[in-house]
Design an enzyme around this catalytic site. Sequence first.
Site, short mmCIF file in Angstrom:
data_model
loop_
_atom_site.label_atom_id
_atom_site.label_comp_id
_atom_site.label_asym_id
_atom_site.label_seq_id
_atom_site.Cartn_x
_atom_site.Cartn_y
_atom_site.Cartn_z
NE ARG A 1 2.09 -6.03 11.39
CZ ARG A 1 2.28 -6.34 10.02
NH1 ARG A 1 3.19 -5.67 9.30
NH2 ARG A 1 1.50 -7.37 9.41
CB THR B 1 -0.94 0.01 1.13
OG1 THR B 1 -1.71 -1.14 1.26
CG2 THR B 1 -1.87 1.39 1.07
CG ASN C 1 -7.24 -0.42 3.25
OD1 ASN C 1 -7.98 -1.25 3.15
ND2 ASN C 1 -5.99 -0.73 3.78
CB CYS D 1 -4.29 -2.32 6.69
SG CYS D 1 -3.17 -3.61 5.71
#
Length: 445
Positions: free
Chosen positions: A334, A121, A215, A267
């Site tokens: 994460r 990304t 996203n 993300c």
Amino acid sequence: MRVAVIGIGHVGLVTAACMAEWGHDVVGFDNDPAKVESVRGRSVPFHEPGLEELVLRGIDEGRIRVTGDPAEALADVDVVFICVGTPMKADGAPNLTYVQAAAAMVATHATTPTVVAEKSTVPVQTGERIRQALALQAQSAGGSSRHEVVSNPEFLREGSAVQDTLFPDRVVVGADSARGHEVMRRLYEPLLSGHDCPYVATDVKTAELIKHASNAFLATKISFINAVARICEMTGADVHTVADAMGHDVRIGRPFLNAGLGYGGSCFPKDVEAFIHIAAEIGYDFGLLRETERINRDAKQWPVGQLRRLLWNIGDKEVAVLGVAFKPHTDDIREAPALEVVDALVAEGTRVRLHDPVALGHVQGRWGEDQVQLCKSAEDAIRGAHAVVVATEWPEYADIAPAQLVEWLEYPVVVDARNVWDPTALLDAGLQVASVGRRIPAAGV
């Protein structure tokens, strides 16, 4: 076709395995020897359902190999996927150092003209930068770049990444030449011919923007329902019913309308911040996304506030926290909301008993043993605790019966931050309950 994948992390290894499943010859490169040796030793270095089976089949059938040698990886390949990390800088901008290094690697070691596909990304206009890096590296070697740059963003979800890649709802390819699209269509032909999957053909910049826009929208959807959850708690409404009713509207849809601790992972937090930064750089204030971030931060504070409400002082208490991965079916921690919950409890002096089916190894040593106890089972975590907090919606937690909670807990206090349990059943069993998006009166302990 002959495919190279630079970076064999969550995106890269899934990409390599699925490309091999479609019949391509794939070589994966990583500069982390531990990852390379793990795959060579027939072990996937992270938890992803279905991936190990796919990787092993590709290895056994001779369609997947891995290496730490860039010259070996890039010899005579048709397509190179860049699947490296793009971590967030302090100012919110994505760090594209690894992307530039991957481009330089292609320019240095690729033996034939190839299509270089952005899979990581990256912000809009990164394709131009990759072209620049390819040209500069080629010029330093006394030649010129012969490679085509395309954008092919991934839309996989950790925990279902294999299925999302093998059966996607669309393939997005941005290319600025007919050759780029021709090569990528051939690459995806086994998928396009076998499934009703649209091939979205566009230019590189538009494809790059599609990923961030997708996203950011999903993150906004999560924050929206969490804001609605606060209103439901204040008025006595039920956010789950609200979300279900909203989801019946085809213009809205039910996915990503689950109130809880908010979004995390590798993300959404990074991509929302990156999109805000990209917009600011070109002169647009993306206030909607800044509010999305604020609501998400507030959502992570909800469990500790509920514990204070139900227990009064929590510094002298022991609290079971179920789940540390940012979502079920992955060991990825994460930006996991559970980490912030545990950190906040530790800061209060609360002793935490933490359980997760697969992710505990990633938090080993993160806290002192006198602060956080890592438990082998959910029962071990809950038994004798003054309260339990559900931070990750693993299915096995939903299977714990209210009667078991009553038996195991020292105090009958449940803070369900993921709405895995029926609050009525918990109340009927005599438990005091905090459930996201539901106003449930509770007496003092």
